[in-house]
Design a protein around this motif. Sequence first.
Motif, short mmCIF file in Angstrom:
data_model
loop_
_atom_site.label_atom_id
_atom_site.label_comp_id
_atom_site.label_asym_id
_atom_site.label_seq_id
_atom_site.Cartn_x
_atom_site.Cartn_y
_atom_site.Cartn_z
N LEU A 257 1.21 -1.21 -0.29
CA LEU A 257 0.05 0.19 -0.12
C LEU A 257 0.98 1.53 0.11
CD1 LEU A 257 -2.32 -0.93 2.87
CD2 LEU A 257 -3.03 -1.27 0.15
N LEU A 258 1.91 1.68 0.72
CA LEU A 258 2.72 2.56 0.77
C LEU A 258 3.64 2.77 -0.84
CD1 LEU A 258 4.02 1.96 4.71
CD2 LEU A 258 2.21 3.63 3.84
N MET B 211 -5.72 11.30 11.52
CA MET B 211 -7.25 11.92 11.38
C MET B 211 -6.89 13.04 10.10
SD MET B 211 -8.69 11.39 14.35
CE MET B 211 -9.89 12.85 14.45
N ARG B 212 -6.18 13.32 9.82
CA ARG B 212 -6.14 14.30 8.45
C ARG B 212 -5.45 13.76 7.53
NH1 ARG B 212 -2.64 19.67 9.26
NH2 ARG B 212 -1.45 18.42 9.89
N GLY B 213 -5.39 12.59 7.50
CA GLY B 213 -4.04 11.60 6.19
C GLY B 213 -3.41 12.44 6.01
N ILE B 214 -2.42 12.30 6.36
CA ILE B 214 -1.16 13.05 5.89
C ILE B 214 -0.22 11.49 6.33
CG2 ILE B 214 0.35 14.67 5.86
CD1 ILE B 214 -2.00 15.82 6.53
N LEU C 293 -8.26 3.91 7.00
CA LEU C 293 -8.54 3.00 7.44
C LEU C 293 -7.58 1.76 7.23
CD1 LEU C 293 -12.02 3.41 6.12
CD2 LEU C 293 -11.17 4.18 9.07
N GLN C 294 -7.11 1.25 5.95
CA GLN C 294 -6.03 0.26 5.91
C GLN C 294 -5.25 0.26 7.24
OE1 GLN C 294 -6.72 -0.04 1.58
NE2 GLN C 294 -6.81 -2.46 2.18
N LEU C 295 -4.52 1.40 6.55
CA LEU C 295 -3.65 1.35 6.96
C LEU C 295 -3.15 1.25 9.01
CD1 LEU C 295 -1.16 4.12 5.82
CD2 LEU C 295 -0.90 2.01 5.44
#
Length: 399
Positions: free
Chosen positions: A206-207, A229-232, A261-263
Amino acid sequence: MGFTKDLWNTTVADAEGNKTKVPTARFGKGKRWLAVWHEDGGRERTKAFAKKIDADRYWPTQETDVSRGMYITPADAKVTVDQWCTTWLKGYATRRASTVRQAKTHVALITKEFGDLPLNVVRPSAIRSWCASLKSDGYEQSYVYALHARLSQVMSDAVHDNLLPKNPCSRRTSPPAGKQRPYCATTEQVWALYDAFPKHLQPAVLLGAFVGLRTAEACGLRTEDVDFMRGIVTPAVQWPAQDLKTEASKTPIPIPSQLTLQLSAAVARWGSEWLVTNGTEGQASPWSIDRAMRSVRKRHVKPLPQDHAKDCGGCLVPGLPEGFRFHDLRHYLASLLINSGADVKVVQARIWHASAKTTLDTYGHLWPDADESTRAAVGAVLAARVEGLTEQPRNEGRS
């Protein structure tokens, strides 16, 4: 000021001041003429010649080189490629460990070919022959290009250190770069890789595919580097805990909520400070990801299809080329962004390239409709011209 000295005769003056030449103890032995010049600091240097004209020509060139900062001392002129490479590697040791290892591998091949030669004996013709022999020995064209670049770097530093007057490497001695268009996996292949990877290494896929991290960066990513929370994602170190490859690699990367969510699910499952683990709470190594990639490329579903030898439809990841690396997942991300309409600066930022030129050189062929857009632009101008010519007679008739 330099001069030429006669070693066979010397001038003496009598009591009345009359000068005459008398033979020296060296008369008739060895070379007769001695070129004398001075280095920086006034130290006298000499070299003997059989002919006076040769000595007269030699010392002025040496003093000219001294004044221009291009002078090479006799001792430095004897430094071999092997000796200089040893010194060069000591100074190069300040780089990252992986960079130094690569340099040592390159230098080993350089010294194998040129090690015993003095630096100033290495000629451009010899470098071209070396590159040709490397190619005939089976080395990839891109690797031969990298070896030539390393030799040029070593020689350039020797010039800077006043061991060489000029770098023998140039564009005329350089082999072709041999760059190939990167293979961009399909979305189906990416998910097939993800499903085939061990569970604890799946976050690495994924990364790589959706964040663009390199292998060591994925292994070095910590939970504190991800703002869930912010997706960064903001990488700070690479495996095991070293500085990142470039400053650009520290650029924050926005990620969608689905990826967050997956991470976060992987973090909850393994309970580690690392996003990619070794199956427990420990940090995964780049070698574990490389081994997983090789294993996936070789594994097949069973039973094997009858046409396995020709076109393997039973591979876990059908169509994936031999030699596909984890690093190549970055190409998938680039193609995904380009196909979504991202411009070159956006792709450059997401892939962490140092310049837009690198991005264009690597992925320029992926930007869609390049031919159609240029064809449409030219066609629009020609169509306007034709339309104008057809309307002109109508207007004239009305008048």
